[in-house]
Write a protein that holds these residues in place. Structure first.
Motif, PDB file in Angstrom:
ATOM      1  N   ILE A 133      33.600  35.556  47.998  1.00  0.00           N
ATOM      2  CA  ILE A 133      34.626  36.536  48.361  1.00  0.00           C
ATOM      3  C   ILE A 133      34.096  37.955  48.176  1.00  0.00           C
ATOM      4  CG2 ILE A 133      36.890  37.473  47.729  1.00  0.00           C
ATOM      5  CD1 ILE A 133      37.735  34.613  46.969  1.00  0.00           C
ATOM      6  N   GLN A 134      33.481  38.208  47.026  1.00  0.00           N
ATOM      7  CA  GLN A 134      33.008  39.561  46.714  1.00  0.00           C
ATOM      8  C   GLN A 134      31.876  39.996  47.635  1.00  0.00           C
ATOM      9  OE1 GLN A 134      32.057  39.407  42.518  1.00  0.00           O
ATOM     10  NE2 GLN A 134      34.109  38.645  42.000  1.00  0.00           N
ATOM     11  N   SER A 177      42.290  29.279  41.364  1.00  0.00           N
ATOM     12  CA  SER A 177      42.514  30.386  40.422  1.00  0.00           C
ATOM     13  C   SER A 177      41.618  31.582  40.723  1.00  0.00           C
ATOM     14  CB  SER A 177      42.273  29.902  38.989  1.00  0.00           C
ATOM     15  OG  SER A 177      40.905  29.562  38.794  1.00  0.00           O
ATOM     16  N   VAL A 178      40.519  31.337  41.448  1.00  0.00           N
ATOM     17  CA  VAL A 178      39.587  32.410  41.803  1.00  0.00           C
ATOM     18  C   VAL A 178      40.267  33.467  42.671  1.00  0.00           C
ATOM     19  CG1 VAL A 178      37.511  32.897  43.175  1.00  0.00           C
ATOM     20  CG2 VAL A 178      37.540  30.956  41.579  1.00  0.00           C
ATOM     21  N   ILE A 179      41.208  33.033  43.517  1.00  0.00           N
ATOM     22  CA  ILE A 179      41.852  33.958  44.459  1.00  0.00           C
ATOM     23  C   ILE A 179      42.569  35.081  43.718  1.00  0.00           C
ATOM     24  CG2 ILE A 179      43.558  34.140  46.299  1.00  0.00           C
ATOM     25  CD1 ILE A 179      42.932  31.204  46.982  1.00  0.00           C
ATOM     26  N   LYS A 180      43.275  34.734  42.643  1.00  0.00           N
ATOM     27  CA  LYS A 180      44.003  35.753  41.867  1.00  0.00           C
ATOM     28  C   LYS A 180      43.042  36.773  41.254  1.00  0.00           C
ATOM     29  CE  LYS A 180      47.217  37.712  39.304  1.00  0.00           C
ATOM     30  NZ  LYS A 180      47.734  37.031  38.107  1.00  0.00           N
ATOM     31  N   ASP A 181      41.929  36.293  40.716  1.00  0.00           N
ATOM     32  CA  ASP A 181      40.978  37.190  40.059  1.00  0.00           C
ATOM     33  C   ASP A 181      40.287  38.142  41.039  1.00  0.00           C
ATOM     34  OD1 ASP A 181      41.575  35.985  37.670  1.00  0.00           O
ATOM     35  OD2 ASP A 181      39.910  34.563  37.760  1.00  0.00           O
ATOM     36  N   HIS A 185      39.659  42.125  46.521  1.00  0.00           N
ATOM     37  CA  HIS A 185      38.759  41.835  47.641  1.00  0.00           C
ATOM     38  C   HIS A 185      39.440  41.027  48.749  1.00  0.00           C
ATOM     39  CE1 HIS A 185      35.470  43.176  45.062  1.00  0.00           C
ATOM     40  NE2 HIS A 185      35.962  42.391  44.103  1.00  0.00           N
ATOM     41  N   VAL A 186      40.718  40.739  48.582  1.00  0.00           N
ATOM     42  CA  VAL A 186      41.418  39.835  49.492  1.00  0.00           C
ATOM     43  C   VAL A 186      42.460  40.596  50.311  1.00  0.00           C
ATOM     44  CG1 VAL A 186      42.981  37.861  49.629  1.00  0.00           C
ATOM     45  CG2 VAL A 186      41.038  37.794  48.073  1.00  0.00           C
ATOM     46  N   LEU A 206      48.035  31.902  40.160  1.00  0.00           N
ATOM     47  CA  LEU A 206      48.427  32.617  41.385  1.00  0.00           C
ATOM     48  C   LEU A 206      49.915  32.958  41.354  1.00  0.00           C
ATOM     49  CD1 LEU A 206      46.451  30.925  44.301  1.00  0.00           C
ATOM     50  CD2 LEU A 206      46.583  33.348  43.825  1.00  0.00           C
ATOM     51  N   ASN A 207      50.310  33.794  40.397  1.00  0.00           N
ATOM     52  CA  ASN A 207      51.738  34.097  40.292  1.00  0.00           C
ATOM     53  C   ASN A 207      52.212  35.078  41.362  1.00  0.00           C
ATOM     54  OD1 ASN A 207      50.485  36.368  39.338  1.00  0.00           O
ATOM     55  ND2 ASN A 207      51.172  36.113  37.218  1.00  0.00           N
TER      56      ASN A 207
END
Length: 514
Positions: A133-134, A177-181, A185-186, A206-207
């Motif tokens: 992602i990064q 869980s990576v998506i939230k962190d 970048h998203v 992912l709250n």
């Protein structure tokens, strides 16, 4: 009217648009999604167009303008900006262990890196996804769009093996869980699947993920509405009974507009034949086995109640029956009401296809004799059409006599009080007639109401070990269950059926016609 090609099984937006297929424009919904938020989750049953929706999102964010000309979103989108897309799908193949899941994730991430022209390395899979992602953001200068299809399939493939299901669940939770962190970048996230696992079990990090599964605004995001059928598919309707199409295939609802399953309609238009097209593409063996183990009273399927918490409490360690039936598409919302702080949903069959086919599977499981049950179902229709009560009594004797002795002793459901009523209900419901379980009136609830052949059939069931013989018919009379139907001017048959658990069959069958 011009007849387009039917997009049966096509999940590629570009192919549908380029090859003159019918397309139901969902881009108005997509515009609303992109205007309102950035991270979404949607659960829908199989073969509802989830993969096509994701592919449409991918083409949109990639800026492929030519594909969207003439569609609702075209004049409202910034076509000069192109976003990089990371696509993750677990739809292909089976995952039978945590090691196989890890291999699959590694393969998917490597495929994305190759397509994006990147080399991504990291000791852990979650680290590799994070770096993908990064690095994509850094290389393109644009934030990343993440599209996840069949997010839950590795878990669903292993529900009969809870240890493996838990291991795959944990692996997927680490991945998502990576998506939230990486929120900085998203640009946009859309995750779809069949089940609606609890956020605690899968999306605990992912709250900010908005769940639009039960949203009136997006009830028709997947599927075809009545208006779609009347307009877009108008050239296909000639020669088909419009009311029959509605009865057979319409009725899925997520608290907003009702929709048809696309797969059903497309096969109907191609074959010009009413059949259980959607049901036949998946065998609900696990679901049926679970209903048997839990002694589920099958007439309740026509009218279940569940609150929001119960429908969301779906995980490997707690498979709520109502949640499983709803999420897999065998039941749908038929009503909602607010009880103080509690929101309650009414669930029922979406349409004739599901009611008939599911009960056909259930009666075969309930009797342990699939071939014999199928043969007796055909005979049942003839007896009802002939109003042959003596034949119906003999038919029920044959139905229960066909159940092997070892089946009674080896299956816990045969010990439940409502077992015999469940067998008869599902046997009758498999015919797809106008049947109402626990039909409510001011007098109470009659067990079963059948409207067929210009007649009303009211059935009441009793177990003689629990109540005195003769009570079934007497209750129909004492409570005046026939009263709501007298104004119809049709014959009304009161039928009391009494079962014995000790004798494993029908011991009382009384009829009175009004």
């Amino acid at each position: 009217m011009h007849r387009h090609r039917l997009p049966i099984g096509i999940q590629t937006f570009a192919k549908i648009r380029a090859d003159d297929h019918y397309y139901v424009d969902k881009t108005g919904f997509i515009r609303q999604l992109t205007d309102e938020g950035t991270q979404y989750f949607l659960s829908r049953p199989r073969r509802f167009g989830k993969s096509l929706l994701l592919d449409t999102l991918g083409e949109l964010f990639a800026g492929n303008e030519a594909l969207f000309r003439g569609l609702a979103i075209h004049p409202h989108w910034d076509w000069a900006t192109r976003y990089p897309i990371i696509r993750i799908s677990f739809g292909g193949g089976l995952v039978r262990s945590r090691a196989e899941l890890d291999d699959k994730i590694r393969e998917v991430l490597d495929d994305n890196a190759l397509r994006l022209g990147l080399t991504v390395e990291a000791p852990s899979l979650s680290g590799r996804f994070s770096r993908l992602i990064q690095q994509t953001h850094a290389a393109t200068g644009q934030r990343v769009v993440v599209l996840v299809d069949e997010y839950d399939k590795p878990i669903l493939d292993n529900l009969t093996d809870p240890d493996t299901a838990r291991a795959t669940r944990d692996g997927l939770r680490d991945l998502y869980s990576v998506i939230k962190d990486n929120d900085a970048h998203v640009r946009f996230v859309f995750i779809t699947g069949v089940s609606k696992f609890s956020k605690v079990s899968i999306f605990s990090g992912l709250n900010n993920l908005r769940d639009i599964t039960v949203s009136a605004d997006y009830s028709a995001l997947c599927g075809y509405t009545e208006q779609d059928v009347e307009t877009i598919f108008a050239p296909e309707l000639s020669g088909l009974d419009r009311d029959a199409i509605r009865r057979w295939y319409n009725g899925y609802n997520w608290t907003g507009a009702a929709v048809y399953n696309p797969f059903d309609l497309l096969l109907l238009f191609q074959e010009r034949e009413f059949r259980t097209w959607w049901f036949e593409t998946g065998t609900p063996t696990f679901l049926v086995d679970l209903l048997m183990q839990r002694g589920f009273f099958t007439p309740s399927l026509a009218r279940l109640r569940a609150d929001e918490a119960l429908l969301s409490a779906f995980d490997v360690d707690h498979l709520a029956t109502e949640a499983l039936l709803w999420q897999t598409g065998y039941l749908t919302f038929t009503g909602t009401r607010q009880l103080g702080a509690r929101r309650e949903y009414t669930l029922g069959y979406p349409n004739l296809e599901v009611e008939s086919a599911l009960n056909d599977s259930l009666v075969k499981a309930l009797t342990g004799q699939p071939g014999r049950a199928s043969e007796l179902t055909s005979r049942l229709y003839d007896l009802l059409a002939a109003t042959d009560f003596a034949g119906l009594r003999a038919h029920l004797d044959s139905l229960f006599a066909a159940i092997p002795f070892h089946w009674h002793t080896g299956n816990p459901i045969a010990r439940y009080e409502n077992y015999y009523a469940s067998v008869f209900y599902s046997h009758l419901a498999a015919l797809g007639l106008d049947l109402t379980a626990e039909d409510a009136s001011r007098q109470g609830r009659v067990d079963l109401t059948l409207k067929f052949n210009g007649r009303i059939w009211l059935f009441e069931f009793k177990v003689v070990e629990l109540e005195p013989a003769g009570r079934a018919l007497q209750q129909l009379k004492d409570r005046g269950y026939a009263a709501p139907y007298r104004a119809l001017g049709q014959p009304i048959h009161l039928i009391g059926i009494e079962f014995s658990r000790e004798q494993r069959g029908v011991v009382g069958f009384e009829v009175e016609t009004l």
